[in-house]
Scaffold this active site. Structure first.
Site: not given
Ligand code: M6R
Length: 615
Positions: A507, A610, A491, A488, A2, A29, A484, A76, A102-103
């Site tokens: 396989h 983020k 996401e 991307k 947040c 955030r 990676e 968030w 925040n937390g």
């Protein structure tokens, strides 16, 4: 998770606009709901919405509001859905306390039950709401505002960054932190600001105080005093840090999205990171050479950077290095962590809860363990748990998808690898110099690539629009690039991808391939190339649509491919070792345009934040 922003002034400011601008800069955030509380002379006007900051402005026309105290929040959701009721600020029963957080307060259920039994009424499902009620309770027992906040914080288990105001003391605001960042800026004699991160302060000041864990600050108009939560009678002296980032660094700089801007920032981010003094990398190398066991831990993109780093370091160190996802660290190593071990922790934010927990647990389990960390954030929690740390110089990264911070993480791991090579003399010094020259030329290679190739990638991405599934395949160090690059696309473009070893894909995964199934091969001309050619053939012969990322001089993979993306770098082993840096921008750009093709906002992937500060 947040973002919080607050200000207190002795001037009548355009407070609505400043507060909303503050949280707007922290939107990366979290952005599922937001709110703001203003002093109204008597108590607080609290305005909240479920949704983005624009919706808050639209609903309440806050931009035209004037005043001298406000706290604001962009959320968030963790505890309680992203509804208006659950959004911050939260207040006590009398609406005399307004608080943003925040937390996560882990013991909130017990505390809530206790407060309910004392007659407090709760309006939300959040953990946060216990904070204003507990403060109210202590104020009711006759404690001062500061003492009430301190007593409240001491009752809480978990993480917090808070800003809190009390209607009866309108000339002060209290902020505190434990494991959730808080920075403070002061325009002397006029206005004081607090925020979860520096970009929110930059329009107001460049001189910032970074609050440490268990510290509390009392902000008054244009002044600040610091205390320890554990000894709140004693003042702490703190020096401000001068922030060199320009305001524009934290903005889009003319690009349509932060993601694109941040990909184009990569050459400079790498050049700046190359300026970090050698001894910082040498400190890491010395610990690695001495260590019995070596682990690298991280999450998400940072984890894939650590996969690439492991290859580079192992090559020169000659010791096995184990990559472990941070969330599995404790499960995998309980009872098995040896003395004289080293953990490299990689985290862009330095605040990822699982990464922090892994290193804290390891330090408790084996106190002589050495924690070496790589982060992009000065003063982040991870740096405080580390014996040595390197702060990469990517600058603030606003796009939720990590791009420029990834290349600087891999670069840092490459520089550590070369320091190891020097210390161990594992290669002749002329060879090490050639590796060093290759590594230092990565910014130029990326710059040239971005200059020449962006439009052609945009053009072929249009043809891929219909595809929902992709493979990203590589061998050796390129497995990191495949994973990676695939992350991307997942996401930002919401496509299903499998990032896999090209050899292992036969396989099982190969059974999915049908006519036109897109497979992206990462094919630098390294020691894995010959066998990769065989893998490309296997997929091609089953109808796969082959997109390959190759160097400019490539021939064999090119002949088998439907589309190639060509990286302007020499085909020598010195350059190949650092292909995770030079090849990744191609995949980031591809993902960016794929997001646009699908009508998605690449800066705000669905369901993501983020910084992930929950376990
Ligand atoms: O701040 P960190 O590097 O510790 O974050 C770890 C992951 O949450 C992060 O890399 C995430 O995977 C990004 N959204 C990737 O683009």
């Amino acid at each position: 998770m947040c973002g919080i922003f607050g200000l207190i002034s002795n001037k009548n400011l355009n407070i609505g606009k400043i507060a909303l601008d503050g949280i707007k800069r922290l939107e990366y955030r979290g952005y599922d709901s937001c709110g703001v509380a203003f002093q109204n002379g008597k108590n607080f006007d609290v305005k909240k919405v479920s949704g983005k900051i624009e919706a808050l402005q639209e609903k309440y026309s806050l931009n035209s509001l004037s005043g001298s105290l406000a706290i604001a929040h962009t959320r968030w959701a963790t505890h309680g859905a992203p509804t208006k009721r659950n959004s911050h600020p939260h207040t006590d029963c009398r609406e005399e306390i307004a608080l943003v957080h925040n937390g996560i307060i882990e013991n909130f259920i017990e505390l809530k039950e206790e407060l309910i039994s004392k007659g407090h009424t709760f309006k939300s499902e959040t953990d946060t709401e216990i904070l204003p009620h507990l403060i109210e309770d202590y104020l009711g027992q006759g404690f001062s505002f500061k003492e009430a906040v301190v007593r409240t914080l001491k009752r809480c288990k978990g993480a917090y960054g808070i800003a809190v105001c009390y209607a009866k003391e309108p000339d002060s605001m209290i902020v505190a932190r434990k494991e959730s960042p808080i920075v403070i800026g002061v325009d002397k004699g006029a206005t004081s600001y607090c925020a979860s991160d520096i970009p929110a302060l930059l329009p107001h000041t460049r001189s910032c105080y970074i609050l440490n864990d268990d510290e509390l600050a009392i902000l008054k108009a244009g002044e600040v005093e610091f205390f320890s939560v554990n000894n709140a009678n004693k003042k702490i002296k703190k020096k401000p840090e001068y922030i060199k980032w320009s305001v524009d660094d934290a903005r889009k700089n003319g690009y349509d999205h932060f993601m694109l801007k941040e990909i184009f920032d990569e050459p400079d981010a790498l050049r700046n990171t190359l300026k970090i003094p050698d001894n910082e990398f040498k400190n890491f190398a010395q610990e690695l050479v001495k260590a019995n066991q070596i682990y690298i831990t991280a999450a998400g993109t940072s984890y894939y950077a650590s996969l690439a780093g492991k290859y580079m370091i192992t090559r020169f160190l000659g010791k096995f290095i184990q990559n472990i996802e941070c969330s599995e660290f404790q499960n995998r190593l309980s009872g098995a962590l040896e003395r004289n071990s080293v953990i490299i922790a990689v985290s862009q934010s330095g605040e990822t809860a699982d990464t922090i927990e892994a290193v804290r647990w390891a330090k408790e389990a084996q106190p002589d363990i050495k924690i070496l960390s790589i982060t992009n954030v000065v003063g982040s929690s991870l740096t405080r748990y580390s014996d040595h740390y390197i702060v990469t110089r990517a600058g603030p990264e606003i796009g939720v998808a990590s791009t420029k911070t990834y290349v600087t993480q891999v670069l840092s791991l490459g520089l550590i690898a070369l320091e190891v090579a020097k210390l161990k003399k594992s290669k002749p010094s002329e060879d090490i110099q050639k590796y060093y020259d290759a590594l230092t030329s990565t910014p130029d290679i990326i710059e040239e690539f971005l200059d020449k190739n962006v439009n052609s990638i945009r053009a072929f991405v249009k043809n891929l629009e219909k595809n929902l599934n992709y493979f990203f395949l590589g061998r050796g160090i390129s497995i990191a690039t495949a994973k990676e690059g695939g992350l991307k696309l997942k996401e930002v473009a919401c496509r299903f991808i499998e990032g896999y070893s090209a050899a292992h894909a036969k396989h099982g995964p190969i059974s999915l391939v049908r006519e036109g199934f897109p497979i992206i091969f990462i094919a630098p001309p390294d020691e894995t190339y010959k066998r990769l050619v065989g893998n490309v053939m296997e997929f091609k012969s089953r109808g796969g649509y082959i997109i390959s990322v190759v160097v400019e001089s490539d021939k064999k993979v090119t002949d088998l491919s439907d589309v190639t993306i060509r990286i302007p770098q020499p085909s020598t082993r010195y350059y190949n070792l650092f292909s995770p840096i030079t090849f990744i921008p191609a995949l980031q750009i591809l993902s960016y345009f794929a997001a646009l093709e699908h009508g998605l906002d690449p800066d705000k992937p669905l369901n993501l934040a983020k910084t992930v500060t929950v376990h």
